[in-house]
Design a protein around this motif. Structure first.
Motif: not given
Length: 226
Positions: A10-15, A41-44, A80-83, A192-195
């Motif tokens: 099994v491999v954990l793959l965040s992308g 997360q912001r870029t989920e 995870t926190d937009g503030t 971390y911030s944009r998609e």
């Protein structure tokens, strides 16, 4: 489903870049099954897109996509926190940065180890990296040594091992390994911030860009003007 004629992992793959190289290693040596955890997360959405595309490119057929509601509810992280603003790389000091998601990898590994038990997999791959990283405490070798002790004590057979093949490598070495393996860097997402386009200024983007530059190759993803 997984081909039992070949050993399963099994491999954990965040992308992201590191997990993509880790997945390429797992797919080379095993019949790999990939798990992706969305956690608010912001870029989920962009990360999930990368996960699916990487699995297709690497011919990983067995996939598990789950959502963790706890980490977003807990908050305490810029991811995870937009503030809480995602800082530019130059603003990150020597302590644990605000992009650290509290004890995140334990949540991810719990899912992966549980699935490994069901599949009969003996290895769980995770692309944790200690050098050239943001300094997260759950990316250190001691953490995985301790986690493996928990897995041994808390699983039915006690024979599943969490492996971290990249943990001692510098980012430039990971890029070079990925190129050797044919890892699909063009499908990955590290920002971390944009998609829409990678920001190019967060800590994750800057570490990635420096690695590709040091390797003497162009990063194949698109970045916003910096």
């Amino acid at each position: 489903m997984v081909d039992r004629a070949k050993s399963c992992a099994v491999v954990l793959l965040s992308g992201g870049m590191d997990s993509c190289v880790c997945a390429a290693l797992a797919a080379r040596d095993h019949d790999a099954a990939a798990v992706h955890v969305s956690y608010g997360q912001r870029t989920e959405h962009r990360e999930r897109q990368s996960f699916l595309a990487i699995c297709e490119r690497l011919n990983i057929r067995d996939k598990l996509v789950v959502r963790n509601e706890a980490l977003g509810a807990i908050g305490g992280s810029a991811l995870t926190d937009g503030t809480i603003a995602v800082p530019r790389a130059e603003a990150v000091g020597h302590g644990i940065p605000v992009t650290y998601v509290p004890f995140r990898n334990a949540h991810f590994l719990a899912v992966a180890v549980s699935w490994a038990e069901v599949l009969g997999a003996k290895k769980v791959y995770i692309g944790a990296v200690e050098p050239d990283s943001s300094g997260y405490p759950d990316c250190r070798p001691a953490y995985y040594s301790a986690f493996n002790a928990v897995v041994k004590a808390g699983t039915k057979e006690g024979d599943i091992e969490v492996v971290t093949p990249l943990i001692a490598m510098r980012k430039v070495e990971i890029v070079r390994l990925g190129l050797e393996l044919g890892a699909p860097f063009d499908l990955t997402w590290s920002c971390y911030s944009r998609e829409d386009q990678a920001c190019g200024v967060c800590d994750s983007c800057v570490l990635r860009l420096r690695a590709f530059e040091a390797a003497g190759v162009r990063d194949p993803i698109s970045y916003a003007a910096r």
